[in-house]
Design a protein around this motif. Structure first.
Motif, mmCIF file in Angstrom:
data_model
loop_
_atom_site.group_PDB
_atom_site.id
_atom_site.type_symbol
_atom_site.label_atom_id
_atom_site.label_comp_id
_atom_site.label_asym_id
_atom_site.label_seq_id
_atom_site.Cartn_x
_atom_site.Cartn_y
_atom_site.Cartn_z
ATOM 1 N N PRO A 16 0.798 -1.239 0.000
ATOM 2 C CA PRO A 16 0.000 0.000 0.000
ATOM 3 C C PRO A 16 0.828 1.285 0.000
ATOM 4 C CG PRO A 16 0.171 -0.822 2.214
ATOM 5 C CD PRO A 16 0.906 -1.816 1.350
ATOM 6 N N TRP A 17 2.181 1.162 -0.146
ATOM 7 C CA TRP A 17 3.024 2.360 -0.148
ATOM 8 C C TRP A 17 3.217 2.848 -1.572
ATOM 9 C CZ3 TRP A 17 4.001 3.884 4.745
ATOM 10 C CH2 TRP A 17 3.936 2.908 5.755
ATOM 11 N N PHE A 18 3.265 4.152 -1.766
ATOM 12 C CA PHE A 18 3.494 4.716 -3.097
ATOM 13 C C PHE A 18 4.124 6.096 -2.958
ATOM 14 C CE2 PHE A 18 -0.706 6.043 -1.749
ATOM 15 C CZ PHE A 18 -0.790 7.368 -2.134
ATOM 16 N N VAL A 19 4.856 6.499 -3.991
ATOM 17 C CA VAL A 19 5.469 7.825 -4.032
ATOM 18 C C VAL A 19 4.439 8.822 -4.547
ATOM 19 C CG1 VAL A 19 7.287 9.250 -5.063
ATOM 20 C CG2 VAL A 19 7.800 6.906 -4.341
ATOM 21 N N GLU A 20 4.171 9.818 -3.745
ATOM 22 C CA GLU A 20 3.162 10.814 -4.118
ATOM 23 C C GLU A 20 3.759 11.872 -5.034
ATOM 24 O OE1 GLU A 20 -0.276 13.281 -1.758
ATOM 25 O OE2 GLU A 20 1.784 13.442 -1.022
ATOM 26 N N HIS A 21 4.883 12.463 -4.648
ATOM 27 C CA HIS A 21 5.544 13.445 -5.502
ATOM 28 C C HIS A 21 7.001 13.606 -5.077
ATOM 29 C CE1 HIS A 21 4.422 15.986 -2.063
ATOM 30 N NE2 HIS A 21 5.374 16.826 -2.464
ATOM 31 N N ILE A 22 7.764 14.280 -5.900
ATOM 32 C CA ILE A 22 9.205 14.469 -5.690
ATOM 33 C C ILE A 22 9.531 15.938 -5.908
ATOM 34 C CG2 ILE A 22 11.518 13.820 -6.481
ATOM 35 C CD1 ILE A 22 9.944 11.279 -7.681
ATOM 36 N N CYS A 35 0.952 6.242 2.387
ATOM 37 C CA CYS A 35 0.375 4.919 2.630
ATOM 38 C C CYS A 35 -1.111 4.970 2.273
ATOM 39 C CB CYS A 35 0.548 4.539 4.097
ATOM 40 S SG CYS A 35 -0.102 2.911 4.520
ATOM 41 N N ASP A 36 -1.599 3.956 1.617
ATOM 42 C CA ASP A 36 -3.011 3.890 1.235
ATOM 43 C C ASP A 36 -3.902 4.034 2.471
ATOM 44 O OD1 ASP A 36 -5.486 3.364 0.209
ATOM 45 O OD2 ASP A 36 -4.913 1.517 -0.828
ATOM 46 N N ILE A 71 16.367 12.644 0.496
ATOM 47 C CA ILE A 71 15.654 12.506 1.756
ATOM 48 C C ILE A 71 14.258 11.944 1.472
ATOM 49 C CG2 ILE A 71 14.803 13.669 3.835
ATOM 50 C CD1 ILE A 71 17.825 13.730 3.569
ATOM 51 N N VAL A 72 13.886 10.922 2.207
ATOM 52 C CA VAL A 72 12.558 10.314 2.084
ATOM 53 C C VAL A 72 11.670 10.856 3.195
ATOM 54 C CG1 VAL A 72 11.250 8.147 2.097
ATOM 55 C CG2 VAL A 72 13.518 8.230 1.036
ATOM 56 N N HIS A 73 10.467 11.313 2.828
ATOM 57 C CA HIS A 73 9.484 11.831 3.778
ATOM 58 C C HIS A 73 8.254 10.929 3.774
ATOM 59 C CE1 HIS A 73 11.469 15.880 3.978
ATOM 60 N NE2 HIS A 73 11.866 15.509 2.758
ATOM 61 N N CYS A 74 7.693 10.697 4.927
ATOM 62 C CA CYS A 74 6.455 9.914 4.992
ATOM 63 C C CYS A 74 5.722 10.207 6.294
ATOM 64 C CB CYS A 74 6.753 8.421 4.885
ATOM 65 S SG CYS A 74 5.287 7.368 4.915
ATOM 66 N N ASP A 75 4.389 10.366 6.184
ATOM 67 C CA ASP A 75 3.546 10.427 7.382
ATOM 68 C C ASP A 75 3.161 8.994 7.725
ATOM 69 O OD1 ASP A 75 3.734 13.141 7.395
ATOM 70 O OD2 ASP A 75 1.816 13.507 6.417
ATOM 71 N N VAL A 76 3.862 8.408 8.680
ATOM 72 C CA VAL A 76 3.693 6.986 9.013
ATOM 73 C C VAL A 76 2.468 6.812 9.920
ATOM 74 C CG1 VAL A 76 4.789 4.930 9.955
ATOM 75 C CG2 VAL A 76 6.185 6.687 8.847
ATOM 76 N N PRO A 77 1.507 5.955 9.517
ATOM 77 C CA PRO A 77 0.295 5.767 10.331
ATOM 78 C C PRO A 77 0.606 5.148 11.691
ATOM 79 C CG PRO A 77 -0.006 4.931 8.101
ATOM 80 C CD PRO A 77 1.451 5.215 8.261
ATOM 81 N N ARG A 78 -0.240 5.484 12.659
ATOM 82 C CA ARG A 78 -0.171 4.870 13.982
ATOM 83 C C ARG A 78 -1.491 4.159 14.259
ATOM 84 N NH1 ARG A 78 2.000 8.479 18.790
ATOM 85 N NH2 ARG A 78 0.297 9.883 18.166
ATOM 86 N N THR A 79 -1.412 2.979 14.856
ATOM 87 C CA THR A 79 -2.606 2.181 15.145
ATOM 88 C C THR A 79 -3.259 2.639 16.451
ATOM 89 O OG1 THR A 79 -1.286 0.544 16.337
ATOM 90 C CG2 THR A 79 -1.626 0.165 13.984
ATOM 91 N N ASP A 80 -4.540 2.362 16.532
ATOM 92 C CA ASP A 80 -5.294 2.667 17.755
ATOM 93 C C ASP A 80 -5.676 1.343 18.410
ATOM 94 O OD1 ASP A 80 -6.683 3.858 19.754
ATOM 95 O OD2 ASP A 80 -8.412 4.464 18.532
#
Length: 403
Positions: A16-22, A35-36, A71-80
């Motif tokens: 579910p990971w993909f590159v959105e923009h550069i 992340c999807d 540099i790689v950027h990502c908003d990594v999800p957190r579980t509840d």
């Protein structure tokens, strides 16, 4: 292939990971990974499916894109998770809490095998601590993944860490792989290593090569079954003790011979320590001339050369008979240093016979010692014992270091 797909391939990511923009900002490439949102999240602690709590922004240094830092950027999800609360999920391109991608760390590890930490830090524009952390993580990972090493034939040797009698004890096997490193060169360090082995592993040990250090001998006798049949005293250290005895005779005799020959005898120190077949023609001439005036030194040298011939026996009784003949000659030589060395050798003769019959030496351990000297020179010393131990396992532990 567009640029987003290219970087997905470079990073080794897929749904579910993909590159959105550069973006290219100054001399840095910024890759934004997403992340999807429809992904069903699993709690990293218990594995239960959970809803998304939020997303935490993170960045990682990746391999350079041409001449540009990436540099790689990502908003990594957190579980509840009802049980464990908000936990960040793992990403496929980096380890948990890491600041670099796996590929970048692998490249740093490759460079560390050839250069010092300072040199690698300059090469990648990193801090010393960042490179050191990559090395420590690689060693910890390698130790976790290491299969049970071969410990049938062990070698034990002390290695100087720094000036001031700072030592570590290095335990290695016949393949030249460092199995363990303990602080100091006393009895307790080696006992700690033995106590970390299972009973099956202890019973599997067939030989342990070492110098004639009382600390190592007592530790092994206490911890290893039938240790007196397994301890092998290394030929190098036996001959080293005899070399010191020959030098002791030379120093004593130097005050008793004619003044004209004292300087020559003083400068001939290392000639008397060489094997006869390794002497050059010039050395042979010097030794031949000095033998006429330094009679005691020449006799001590002859006793040493005879001892070097006593390592080719196949049977314990034959070897013991030959060594006792040598002992008789050495103790009747009226040379105090040789008599002292001979008595010490007689006390440890059982271990020397083991080494002869089992054909065991500490040659591999001495090779490791030489490599460690190169490592110390390259690093310009180590500021802590922990760093030195890590470096030993990194370079000589035979570990799988890469991700």
């Amino acid at each position: 292939m567009d640029e987003a797909s290219l970087y997905e391939h470079i990073l080794g990511i897929s749904k579910p990971w993909f590159v959105e923009h550069i973006e290219l900002i100054k001399d840095t490439v910024h890759v934004y990974v997403c992340c999807d949102n429809n992904l069903k999240l699993s709690c990293p602690a218990c594995g239960k499916q959970c809803s998304r709590y939020d997303a935490k922004p993170r960045t990682w240094r990746h391999l350079d894109t041409c001449q540009f830092q990436t540099i790689v950027h990502c908003d990594v999800p957190r579980t509840d998770c009802p049980e464990h609360g908000a936990l960040q999920i793992d990403v496929p391109w980096a380890q948990k809490k890491g600041r670099f991608t796996l590929m970048f760390e692998n490249l740093v590890i490759d460079w560390l095998k050839e250069l010092s930490i300072n040199a690698v830090a300059r090469r990648f524009n990193l801090s010393w601590n960042a490179v050191d952390r990559i090395m420590r993580d690689a060693v910890e990972r390698g130790l976790r993944l290491r299969k049970e090493p071969d410990i049938k034939h062990l070698s034990v040797d002390e290695v100087s860490r720094k000036k001031g009698h700072r030592y570590v004890t290095v335990i290695s096997n016949q393949q030249g792989q460092v199995i363990n490193v303990q602080s100091g060169k006393d009895k307790d360090g080696l006992i700690r290593f033995y106590q970390g082995l299972t009973q099956t592993q202890l019973a599997a040990i067939e030989t342990i090569s070492m110098d004639m250090s009382p600390a190592y001998i007592h530790a092994t006798l206490e911890q290893i079954p039938d240790a007196k049949k397994k301890i092998c005293f290394d030929k190098f250290h036996v001959i080293q003790d005899l070399n010191k005895a020959v030098d002791g005779v030379r120093k004593t005799e130097m005050t008793n011979i004619a003044i004209d020959h004292r300087k020559s005898l003083h400068l001939s120190k290392y000639i008397w320590m060489r094997n006869e077949k390794n002497l050059t023609e010039t050395h042979q001439q010097i030794k031949s001339q000095l033998s006429k005036v330094a009679i005691k030194t020449a006799r001590a040298w002859a006793i040493l050369q005879y001892a070097k011939t006593l390592w080719g026996y196949s049977y314990a009784k034959s070897a013991e008979k030959a060594w006792m003949k040598w002992y008789s000659w050495a103790t009747k030589s009226r040379l105090t240093p040789m008599k002292t060395a001979a008595k010490s050798i007689k006390e440890k003769l059982w271990g020397i016979i083991n080494a002869i019959v089992k054909n065991r030496t500490n040659a591999m351990a001495e090779s490791i010692n030489a490599k460690l000297k190169i490592i110390k020179v390259r690093a310009k010393g180590f500021r802590s014992e922990t760093r030195y131990k890590t470096a030993i396992m990194f370079y000589l532990g035979g570990l799988t270091l890469k991700h």
